[in-house]
Design a protein around this motif. Structure first.
Motif, short mmCIF file in Angstrom:
data_model
loop_
_atom_site.label_atom_id
_atom_site.label_comp_id
_atom_site.label_asym_id
_atom_site.label_seq_id
_atom_site.Cartn_x
_atom_site.Cartn_y
_atom_site.Cartn_z
N SER A 168 0.81 -1.22 0.00
CA SER A 168 0.00 0.00 0.00
C SER A 168 0.84 1.27 0.00
N VAL A 169 2.11 1.18 -0.26
CA VAL A 169 2.98 2.36 -0.22
C VAL A 169 2.50 3.41 -1.20
N VAL A 170 2.35 3.02 -2.47
CA VAL A 170 1.96 3.98 -3.50
C VAL A 170 0.53 4.46 -3.28
N SER A 171 -0.38 3.53 -3.03
CA SER A 171 -1.80 3.88 -2.94
C SER A 171 -2.10 4.76 -1.74
N GLN A 172 -1.37 4.61 -0.64
CA GLN A 172 -1.67 5.37 0.56
C GLN A 172 -0.78 6.59 0.76
N ASN A 195 -0.88 -0.36 -11.10
CA ASN A 195 0.12 0.71 -11.17
C ASN A 195 0.69 0.95 -12.57
N PHE A 196 0.30 0.15 -13.53
CA PHE A 196 0.91 0.23 -14.85
C PHE A 196 0.11 1.18 -15.74
N ASP A 225 3.12 7.28 -17.03
CA ASP A 225 3.98 6.27 -16.41
C ASP A 225 4.32 6.67 -14.98
N LEU A 226 3.81 5.91 -14.01
CA LEU A 226 4.10 6.17 -12.60
C LEU A 226 5.59 6.17 -12.33
N PHE A 227 6.29 5.22 -12.90
CA PHE A 227 7.67 4.95 -12.53
C PHE A 227 8.66 5.98 -13.08
N GLU A 228 8.21 6.78 -14.04
CA GLU A 228 9.04 7.88 -14.54
C GLU A 228 8.60 9.23 -13.97
N TYR A 278 0.61 -1.64 -22.83
CA TYR A 278 -0.39 -1.80 -21.77
C TYR A 278 -1.03 -0.46 -21.44
N MET A 279 -0.22 0.57 -21.34
CA MET A 279 -0.74 1.90 -21.04
C MET A 279 -1.64 2.42 -22.17
#
Length: 549
Positions: A263-267, A277-278, A292-295, A531-532
Motif C-alpha cells: 500500500s505504499v503507492v496507494s496510501q 500501477n501500470f 507512467d508512474l515509474f518515470e 499496456y498503457m
C-alpha cells in the motif's frame, strides 16, 4: 445459474452446497446509511437499535422470489452452509466457531441457511484464496482484498451478480445501500462482479500513527497542534523527521517506522491508480491522461525519501520479510510508528488495535480515486452451488444490524457490552489482548455503518464518514475499471518485473538513482507502453460513454 434457479422453482427445495458472493448496490442516494447513522446517534440506544432494524428491513425490499426461496429452503428440510472468507491482521480468532454459530442462528431463522466463517491472516490470504478458488474448495462469499478484484474476474472466480436478475431479486438491500456510480465501480466491461463495502471511500494520504506515550517521552507537544476538535494532526515531513530522529535516539533498539509495501503507492501518493500501477493519472482532478508512474517525479521522490529513512536506520532491515501486522508490532514494543490511511474515527480505531492511545498525523490531502469502490468488493464464487442462498446471506450482512454487529465486534456479553450512552465497549475482563473475536478489519465488512459504535467514537461517526467521502478531492475517472483481459500477458510480465523491485525501492533498500532506471527499462521491455495505450483507450471509451471530459 439459470438451470439452478429453475430447479429451485420446480422442486421447491434448495440444493445444499458451496456459496460465495460479490456485488454492488445502485440507489441514487445513500439515504439508508444516513438514516441508520442518525438512528445510531439517538439518545436512547435501545430505540436506536430498533429503528435501525426497522429501516434496514424496509431497505431490504425482499421480493416475492426472495420470500419463495426462503420458504422453499425451509420446507425442504435442507439447511445449506454458506462459507464466508475474509482476512484480518491477526489470523483466525479463537472465537471463530462460536461467532459462526451465533451468526448461523440469525441466518437460519431468517433465511434457512447456516454460515461458516473462514478468517485468514493478511499475509497468507491472497495465496490461500487463490488455492481455494482454483481447487474448487468450498468458499461461497469472499472479499477480494489483496487477492485483487481484476485478477479474480480474469481467472473466472467471480459470478455475474445480475445473471437471471440475481441481485435484483435477492439483493435489494445491497442496491438500496449505494449510489449508482458506487455500484458501477464494481462493473468490468459492463458486468457486475462485486459489491462495495460501506467504508471510507476516500483516504487521507500519508498518515502516520505514533503512540502518545512515546511522544510524551521525547517531549513532543502534540496537544497544541490539534485544530477545531480534529482527531488528526495535519503536519509536514520536517516535523515527522524531527520526531523520528528523537525516537531513534531514545530507542535505537526499536524499529522507528514500518509500512506494508503493498500500500505504499496507494496510501502515500495523491494520484489515481486505475486497477493497477501500470499507467496512472498523475493529475487526476484535471486530466484523463494515462502516464507512467515509474518515470514520475512523485514516485521518484517517494522512493528517495524511503531510501533516506532507511539509510538513517529508521526502517527495519527485516521490513521486506516482516509478516506481523503493524499493530501487533506496536503492542509487542518493537515498533514506534507506522503508515496508515486516515479517515474519521481513525484515532480510536488505531488506539483500539494497538491497545494504547495513538496520535495520528497526516501529511497529504484527502483523496478519492477511481478504484474507491472496487478495492475490496465482496464476491460470489463462480462455482458456488447455490448463488441464491449466497446472495441472500450477503444481502443480510448489508441490512441486518445484529448480523453486522456480530461479524464486526463479536458476541454481546463475551466480547462487548453496552455502555448505556449508545456505545459499546469491552465486556468485563476483556481487552484487545484476550478478546476471542476483536475484529480489526471492520472496513472490510459489508456494512459497518449499521453495526453498534465502539466507545471513543462519536455516535455520528457514520454521518461524518459520509461527509468525508463526499468532500474529498475526487478523480475525474471515478468508477472506471480497466478490463485488462486483452493485455493479460503484458500484465503478467509487468507484474513479474515490478515484484522484483517493488519492496527494494519502496521500502528504501536500494538507491532509486540506480534501481529506478533499471525498473523503468525492464518495464518498457515487458510491454508497458502497449499496456498503457490499452488502458488509455479503455478510459477514453468510458469517458465518452459517461460524458466525462
Amino acid at each position: 445459474m439459470k438451470r439452478k434457479l429453475m430447479a429451485l422453482l420446480l422442486s421447491g427445495a434448495m440444493v445444499c452446497g458451496a456459496l460465495s458472493g460479490c456485488g454492488q448496490g445502485g440507489a441514487e442516494k445513500a439515504d439508508t446509511a444516513t438514516e441508520q447513522s442518525e438512528d445510531a446517534g439517538a439518545e436512547d440506544a435501545a430505540d436506536s437499535s430498533e429503528d435501525a432494524g426497522e429501516s434496514t428491513a424496509e431497505a431490504t425490499g425482499d421480493s416475492a422470489a426472495a420470500e419463495e426461496a426462503i420458504q422453499a429452503r425451509k420446507d425442504s428440510g435442507e439447511t445449506p452452509t454458506v462459507v464466508i472468507a475474509y482476512m484480518n491482521f491477526a489470523g483466525s480468532p479463537a472465537g471463530i466457531d462460536r461467532i459462526s454459530e451465533k451468526l448461523s442462528e440469525i441466518t437460519e431463522e431468517k433465511l434457512g441457511v447456516k454460515v461458516e466463517l473462514q478468517i485468514m491472516d493478511a499475509a497468507s490470504y491472497s495465496q490461500n484464496m487463490n488455492l481455494m478458488l482454483a481447487s474448487g474448495e468450498q468458499v461461497d462469499l469472499f472479499n477480494a482484498v489483496s487477492v485483487g478484484f481484476m485478477p479474480c474476474v480474469n481467472k473466472g472466480y467471480t459470478l455475474d451478480l445480475e445473471e437471471d436478475d440475481l441481485i435484483q431479486n435477492y439483493g435489494q438491500g445491497i442496491l438500496n445501500a449505494f449510489r449508482t456510480n458506487e455500484i458501477d465501480g464494481c462493473r468490468v466491461s459492463g458486468t457486475l462482479y462485486g459489491t462495495p463495502v460501506k467504508k471510507d471511500d476516500a483516504a487521507g494520504k500519508f498518515g502516520i500513527s505514533i503512540p502518545a506515550a512515546l511522544l510524551d517521552e521525547i517531549g513532543f507537544d502534540y496537544n497544541s497542534l490539534y485544530k477545531d476538535g480534529e482527531e488528526i494532526i495535519y503536519s509536514d515531513f520536517d516535523t515527522i523527521e524531527d520526531i523520528f530522529t528523537k525516537l531513534h535516539e531514545a530507542h535505537p533498539e526499536k524499529t522507528v517506522f514500518y509500512m506494508d509495501v503493498s500500500s505504499v503507492v496507494s496510501q502515500c501518493l495523491a494520484i489515481d491508480i486505475p486497477s493497477d500501477n501500470f499507467g496512472v493519472l498523475l493529475n487526476p482532478t484535471e486530466s484523463l491522461e494515462i502516464e507512467d508512474l515509474f518515470e514520475s517525479d512523485q514516485y521518484k521522490e517517494l522512493c528517495q525519501r524511503m531510501y533516506d529513512w532507511n539509510q538513517r536506520g529508521w526502517i527495519s532491515p527485516d521490513a521486506i520479510t516482516e509478516t506481523n501486522a503493524t499493530t501487533v508490532q506496536v503492542k509487542s514494543g518493537s515498533l514506534m510508528a507506522y503508515k496508515t490511511a486516515t479517515k474519521p474515527g481513525i484515532k480510536q480505531q488505531e488506539s483500539n488495535l494497538c491497545g494504547e492511545d495513538m496520535i495520528i498525523f497526516q501529511l497529504g490531502p484527502d483523496f478519492k480515486g477511481s478504484s474507491a469502490y472496487n478495492t475490496m468488493p465482496w464476491c460470489i464464487n463462480q462455482n458456488t452451488d447455490d448463488p441464491v442462498a449466497a446472495m441472500q446471506v450477503l444481502n443480510l450482512l448489508y441490512t441486518d444490524p445484529d448480523a453486522s454487529t456480530l461479524i464486526c465486534w463479536g458476541e454481546e456479553g463475551v466480547e462487548w457490552k453496552e455502555t448505556g450512552d449508545g456505545h459499546i465497549t469491552y465486556a468485563d475482563g476483556i481487552d484487545a489482548n484476550n478478546s476471542e473475536y476483536f475484529n480489526n478489519v471492520n472496513w472490510e465488512m459489508p456494512n459497518q455503518f449499521i453495526a453498534k459504535i465502539w466507545e471513543g467514537n462519536e455516535l455520528t461517526i457514520w454521518d461524518r464518514m459520509q461527509e468525508f467521502n463526499d468532500n474529498a478531492t475526487a478523480s475525474k475517472a471515478m468508477g472506471f475499471t480497466f478490463d485488462n483481459s486483452d493485455v493479460s500477458a503484458e500484465y503478467t510480465a509487468l507484474a513479474n518485473v515490478y515484484s522484483e523491485y517493488q519492496s527494494q525501492l519502496e521500502l528504501g533498500f536500494i538507491n532509486p538513482e540506480e534501481g529506478l532506471p533499471e525498473l523503468v527499462n525492464r518495464l518498457k521491455e515487458a510491454g508497458l507502453d502497449d499496456y498503457m495505450a490499452a488502458k488509455q483507450a479503455a478510459l477514453d471509451e468510458w469517458a465518452a460513454a459517461n460524458g466525462v471530459q
